[in-house]
Write a protein that holds these residues in place. Structure first.
Motif, PDB file in Angstrom:
ATOM      1  N   VAL A   1       0.815  -1.219   0.000  1.00  0.00           N
ATOM      2  CA  VAL A   1       0.000   0.000   0.000  1.00  0.00           C
ATOM      3  C   VAL A   1       0.851   1.273   0.000  1.00  0.00           C
ATOM      4  O   VAL A   1       0.334   2.372  -0.248  1.00  0.00           O
ATOM      5  CB  VAL A   1      -0.965   0.029   1.207  1.00  0.00           C
ATOM      6  CG1 VAL A   1      -1.967  -1.110   1.093  1.00  0.00           C
ATOM      7  CG2 VAL A   1      -0.217  -0.059   2.538  1.00  0.00           C
ATOM      8  N   HIS A   2       2.133   1.157   0.287  1.00  0.00           N
ATOM      9  CA  HIS A   2       3.004   2.338   0.282  1.00  0.00           C
ATOM     10  C   HIS A   2       3.082   2.897  -1.142  1.00  0.00           C
ATOM     11  O   HIS A   2       3.219   2.152  -2.106  1.00  0.00           O
ATOM     12  CB  HIS A   2       4.401   1.950   0.766  1.00  0.00           C
ATOM     13  CG  HIS A   2       5.330   3.107   0.925  1.00  0.00           C
ATOM     14  ND1 HIS A   2       5.058   4.193   1.717  1.00  0.00           N
ATOM     15  CD2 HIS A   2       6.555   3.338   0.397  1.00  0.00           C
ATOM     16  CE1 HIS A   2       6.051   5.042   1.667  1.00  0.00           C
ATOM     17  NE2 HIS A   2       6.978   4.554   0.862  1.00  0.00           N
ATOM     18  N   LEU A   3       2.932   4.195  -1.281  1.00  0.00           N
ATOM     19  CA  LEU A   3       2.935   4.877  -2.585  1.00  0.00           C
ATOM     20  C   LEU A   3       1.706   4.547  -3.431  1.00  0.00           C
ATOM     21  O   LEU A   3       1.696   4.812  -4.628  1.00  0.00           O
ATOM     22  CB  LEU A   3       4.202   4.531  -3.391  1.00  0.00           C
ATOM     23  CG  LEU A   3       5.534   5.006  -2.834  1.00  0.00           C
ATOM     24  CD1 LEU A   3       6.672   4.480  -3.696  1.00  0.00           C
ATOM     25  CD2 LEU A   3       5.589   6.527  -2.755  1.00  0.00           C
ATOM     26  N   GLY A   4       0.674   3.985  -2.819  1.00  0.00           N
ATOM     27  CA  GLY A   4      -0.525   3.645  -3.576  1.00  0.00           C
ATOM     28  C   GLY A   4      -0.651   2.150  -3.787  1.00  0.00           C
ATOM     29  O   GLY A   4       0.341   1.457  -4.010  1.00  0.00           O
ATOM     30  N   ASN A   5      -1.885   1.655  -3.706  1.00  0.00           N
ATOM     31  CA  ASN A   5      -2.104   0.221  -3.822  1.00  0.00           C
ATOM     32  C   ASN A   5      -2.169  -0.231  -5.282  1.00  0.00           C
ATOM     33  O   ASN A   5      -1.936   0.545  -6.210  1.00  0.00           O
ATOM     34  CB  ASN A   5      -3.381  -0.180  -3.064  1.00  0.00           C
ATOM     35  CG  ASN A   5      -4.620   0.501  -3.628  1.00  0.00           C
ATOM     36  OD1 ASN A   5      -4.632   0.985  -4.756  1.00  0.00           O
ATOM     37  ND2 ASN A   5      -5.684   0.529  -2.845  1.00  0.00           N
ATOM     38  N   ARG A   6      -2.541  -1.491  -5.472  1.00  0.00           N
ATOM     39  CA  ARG A   6      -2.544  -2.074  -6.810  1.00  0.00           C
ATOM     40  C   ARG A   6      -3.508  -1.346  -7.752  1.00  0.00           C
ATOM     41  O   ARG A   6      -3.193  -1.116  -8.920  1.00  0.00           O
ATOM     42  CB  ARG A   6      -2.918  -3.555  -6.705  1.00  0.00           C
ATOM     43  CG  ARG A   6      -2.697  -4.337  -7.972  1.00  0.00           C
ATOM     44  CD  ARG A   6      -2.958  -5.816  -7.749  1.00  0.00           C
ATOM     45  NE  ARG A   6      -2.139  -6.337  -6.672  1.00  0.00           N
ATOM     46  CZ  ARG A   6      -2.057  -7.633  -6.368  1.00  0.00           C
ATOM     47  NH1 ARG A   6      -2.749  -8.520  -7.056  1.00  0.00           N
ATOM     48  NH2 ARG A   6      -1.295  -8.028  -5.386  1.00  0.00           N
ATOM     49  N   GLY A   7      -4.690  -0.977  -7.234  1.00  0.00           N
ATOM     50  CA  GLY A   7      -5.660  -0.273  -8.073  1.00  0.00           C
ATOM     51  C   GLY A   7      -5.146   1.073  -8.552  1.00  0.00           C
ATOM     52  O   GLY A   7      -5.358   1.460  -9.716  1.00  0.00           O
ATOM     53  N   PHE A   8      -4.469   1.794  -7.667  1.00  0.00           N
ATOM     54  CA  PHE A   8      -3.899   3.096  -8.032  1.00  0.00           C
ATOM     55  C   PHE A   8      -2.905   2.956  -9.177  1.00  0.00           C
ATOM     56  O   PHE A   8      -2.948   3.710 -10.164  1.00  0.00           O
ATOM     57  CB  PHE A   8      -3.230   3.713  -6.797  1.00  0.00           C
ATOM     58  CG  PHE A   8      -2.484   4.988  -7.069  1.00  0.00           C
ATOM     59  CD1 PHE A   8      -3.141   6.201  -7.082  1.00  0.00           C
ATOM     60  CD2 PHE A   8      -1.107   4.969  -7.309  1.00  0.00           C
ATOM     61  CE1 PHE A   8      -2.446   7.386  -7.336  1.00  0.00           C
ATOM     62  CE2 PHE A   8      -0.411   6.148  -7.555  1.00  0.00           C
ATOM     63  CZ  PHE A   8      -1.089   7.355  -7.573  1.00  0.00           C
ATOM     64  N   TRP A   9      -2.037   1.950  -9.085  1.00  0.00           N
ATOM     65  CA  TRP A   9      -1.009   1.801 -10.115  1.00  0.00           C
ATOM     66  C   TRP A   9      -1.555   1.168 -11.386  1.00  0.00           C
ATOM     67  O   TRP A   9      -1.039   1.416 -12.484  1.00  0.00           O
ATOM     68  CB  TRP A   9       0.185   1.020  -9.551  1.00  0.00           C
ATOM     69  CG  TRP A   9       0.975   1.892  -8.648  1.00  0.00           C
ATOM     70  CD1 TRP A   9       0.923   1.945  -7.283  1.00  0.00           C
ATOM     71  CD2 TRP A   9       1.893   2.922  -9.051  1.00  0.00           C
ATOM     72  NE1 TRP A   9       1.759   2.926  -6.801  1.00  0.00           N
ATOM     73  CE2 TRP A   9       2.366   3.532  -7.867  1.00  0.00           C
ATOM     74  CE3 TRP A   9       2.371   3.367 -10.277  1.00  0.00           C
ATOM     75  CZ2 TRP A   9       3.293   4.584  -7.890  1.00  0.00           C
ATOM     76  CZ3 TRP A   9       3.287   4.408 -10.308  1.00  0.00           C
ATOM     77  CH2 TRP A   9       3.743   4.999  -9.131  1.00  0.00           C
ATOM     78  N   ALA A  10      -2.625   0.380 -11.271  1.00  0.00           N
ATOM     79  CA  ALA A  10      -3.275  -0.125 -12.477  1.00  0.00           C
ATOM     80  C   ALA A  10      -3.872   1.026 -13.282  1.00  0.00           C
ATOM     81  O   ALA A  10      -3.789   1.054 -14.517  1.00  0.00           O
ATOM     82  CB  ALA A  10      -4.356  -1.141 -12.106  1.00  0.00           C
ATOM     83  N   ASP A  11      -4.472   1.995 -12.577  1.00  0.00           N
ATOM     84  CA  ASP A  11      -5.004   3.180 -13.250  1.00  0.00           C
ATOM     85  C   ASP A  11      -3.891   3.963 -13.933  1.00  0.00           C
ATOM     86  O   ASP A  11      -4.046   4.435 -15.066  1.00  0.00           O
ATOM     87  CB  ASP A  11      -5.732   4.077 -12.253  1.00  0.00           C
ATOM     88  CG  ASP A  11      -7.086   3.529 -11.843  1.00  0.00           C
ATOM     89  OD1 ASP A  11      -7.601   2.635 -12.547  1.00  0.00           O
ATOM     90  OD2 ASP A  11      -7.628   3.985 -10.817  1.00  0.00           O
ATOM     91  N   ARG A  12      -2.759   4.103 -13.246  1.00  0.00           N
ATOM     92  CA  ARG A  12      -1.644   4.848 -13.841  1.00  0.00           C
ATOM     93  C   ARG A  12      -1.094   4.128 -15.072  1.00  0.00           C
ATOM     94  O   ARG A  12      -0.696   4.770 -16.047  1.00  0.00           O
ATOM     95  CB  ARG A  12      -0.529   5.069 -12.805  1.00  0.00           C
ATOM     96  CG  ARG A  12      -0.889   6.108 -11.752  1.00  0.00           C
ATOM     97  CD  ARG A  12       0.275   6.362 -10.791  1.00  0.00           C
ATOM     98  NE  ARG A  12       1.382   7.060 -11.394  1.00  0.00           N
ATOM     99  CZ  ARG A  12       1.500   8.381 -11.494  1.00  0.00           C
ATOM    100  NH1 ARG A  12       0.532   9.162 -11.042  1.00  0.00           N
ATOM    101  NH2 ARG A  12       2.571   8.922 -12.029  1.00  0.00           N
ATOM    102  N   LEU A  13      -1.084   2.799 -15.030  1.00  0.00           N
ATOM    103  CA  LEU A  13      -0.611   2.050 -16.184  1.00  0.00           C
ATOM    104  C   LEU A  13      -1.543   2.248 -17.372  1.00  0.00           C
ATOM    105  O   LEU A  13      -1.097   2.478 -18.508  1.00  0.00           O
ATOM    106  CB  LEU A  13      -0.508   0.565 -15.839  1.00  0.00           C
ATOM    107  CG  LEU A  13      -0.030  -0.350 -16.970  1.00  0.00           C
ATOM    108  CD1 LEU A  13       1.353   0.062 -17.475  1.00  0.00           C
ATOM    109  CD2 LEU A  13      -0.022  -1.804 -16.512  1.00  0.00           C
ATOM    110  N   LEU A  14      -2.834   2.196 -17.119  1.00  0.00           N
ATOM    111  CA  LEU A  14      -3.798   2.403 -18.199  1.00  0.00           C
ATOM    112  C   LEU A  14      -3.693   3.817 -18.768  1.00  0.00           C
ATOM    113  O   LEU A  14      -3.744   4.023 -19.985  1.00  0.00           O
ATOM    114  CB  LEU A  14      -5.213   2.156 -17.689  1.00  0.00           C
ATOM    115  CG  LEU A  14      -5.572   0.693 -17.382  1.00  0.00           C
ATOM    116  CD1 LEU A  14      -6.938   0.609 -16.725  1.00  0.00           C
ATOM    117  CD2 LEU A  14      -5.532  -0.152 -18.646  1.00  0.00           C
ATOM    118  N   ASN A  15      -3.551   4.787 -17.900  1.00  0.00           N
ATOM    119  CA  ASN A  15      -3.483   6.180 -18.340  1.00  0.00           C
ATOM    120  C   ASN A  15      -2.167   6.522 -19.038  1.00  0.00           C
ATOM    121  O   ASN A  15      -2.068   7.566 -19.692  1.00  0.00           O
ATOM    122  CB  ASN A  15      -3.690   7.118 -17.152  1.00  0.00           C
ATOM    123  CG  ASN A  15      -5.121   7.112 -16.649  1.00  0.00           C
ATOM    124  OD1 ASN A  15      -6.051   6.884 -17.425  1.00  0.00           O
ATOM    125  ND2 ASN A  15      -5.310   7.337 -15.366  1.00  0.00           N
TER     126      ASN A  15
END
Length: 363
Positions: free
Chosen positions: A339-353
């Protein structure tokens, strides 16, 4: 791109692993927990003496001026040892934020101290439930007001880089009136977290704006290196135990189901390491590719360490859940890193974007 580390980078990794093997044993980690220590200060001093703290800090400020891949080699070794030091907070986030966004005077005042280990920094970005990178704190007339929580290593930090309203960074000396530190419960007993409350605390705005994305992408790559190192340690631990443990007259490692578990962890770890290497290369050589590379590295790092830590427990069975066994060190660290620096969902969104044709950025 070169798909292997240079001889110098391999030597750097060997030096880091040798130092950590001597100074950061599992018995040492238990001693730190039993004593209530929040970090391994002697190890921090040793890392400073070896120059590791200044690896990515420019030479003009007392560092070595190395690149992201060199730093990643060190992070991988730290992850493998489950080291109780604020390297992510002070060097990967704090020092890099100052390098990216600080004024010449701010860099001169802090970077050499961070490189030498004289001072410790942290990066305060969260404000409890809600957006990962929150901007509710306000800075007016050189006075900061608001709260940040959780903030890693804030109990031992001398200075914090604080994300405030408008997306800017402010430097805050934590040893002053107007700053209150409240320790929080932390599942990882070797990585303390705090709530920081600011009540008109003196703060210096940092002139560089728009540096948050670059900072967290670089940090995500380094977190992936740390995860790969920890996953490799879990794999080795599980393998060694399976080869020693006898069940029904044969080694546990002789059973096909155990072999499958270890093989799956090995594949996931190699994938995470490869993504981390690519992220390190992008940070140094291809900034346009960094957002996607960082997100991919972060996601594969989360996945591989979660798998490795849990399968390590499963292979050990009931004894793996005891304090006397060593599995829990990595399981606790895995839960924190997830969860540090954002969880899996946060980084999945960044990957898509980060993909061509995508619109906007993840919140």
């Amino acid at each position: 791109m070169n798909f292997d580390l240079s001889d110098e980078q391999k030597m750097l990794g060997e030096q880091a692993r040798a130092l950590l093997s001597d100074l950061s044993s599992f018995d040492r980690l238990r001693t730190l927990i039993d004593s209530g220590a929040e970090w391994d200060e002697p190890l921090w001093r040793a890392l400073a003496e070896m120059g590791f703290l200044g690896a990515a800090i420019p030479e003009e400020y007392g560092g070595l001026g190395l690149g992201a891949l060199d730093l990643g080699v060190i992070m991988e070794a730290l992850g493998g040892a489950n080291a109780a030091v604020p390297f992510m907070s002070s060097i990967i986030l704090g020092a890099e934020a100052i390098r990216l966004a600080g004024s010449d005077a701010q860099k001169a005042a802090w970077l050499s101290k961070l490189a030498s280990g004289e001072a410790v920094a942290t990066f305060a970005y969260a404000e409890g439930p809600g957006p990962v990178f929150a901007t509710g704190a306000t800075l007016e007339g050189g006075k900061l007001t608001g709260s940040k929580s959780p903030v890693a290593d804030a109990g031992i930090a001398d200075v914090a880089v604080v994300l405030f309203a408008g997306g800017g960074f402010a430097l805050v000396d934590l040893d002053q009136p107007g700053v209150t530190r409240t320790k929080l419960d932390s599942f990882d007993q070797l990585r303390a977290h705090y709530r920081l409350d600011f009540a008109d605390a003196a703060a210096e705005p940092m002139p560089g704006m728009g540096k948050l994305d670059r900072l967290i992408d670089q940090a995500a790559v380094q977190a992936a290196f740390e995860a790969a190192g920890a996953a490799e340690a879990c794999l080795t631990m599980a393998r060694d135990y399976a080869m020693e443990r006898q069940m029904f007259g044969r080694p546990l490692a002789g059973y096909q189901a155990i072999k499958h578990k270890l093989a799956d962890v090995a594949v996931a770890t190699e994938l995470a390491r490869s993504n981390a290497y690519y992220g390190g290369w992008a940070a140094e050589s291809s900034p346009d590719d960094l957002p996607a590379a960082a997100a991919a590295a972060r996601l594969s790092g989360i996945k591989c360490l979660e798998m490795a830590a849990r399968e390590n427990l499963q292979v050990h069975g009931g004894i793996g859940y005891t304090f006397e066994a060593n599995c829990h060190f990595y399981y606790r660290r895995e839960r924190m890193l997830a969860v540090h620096l954002g969880n899996r969902g946060f980084w999945a969104d960044r990957l898509l974007n980060a993909q061509p044709g995508s619109q906007g950025k993840a919140a």
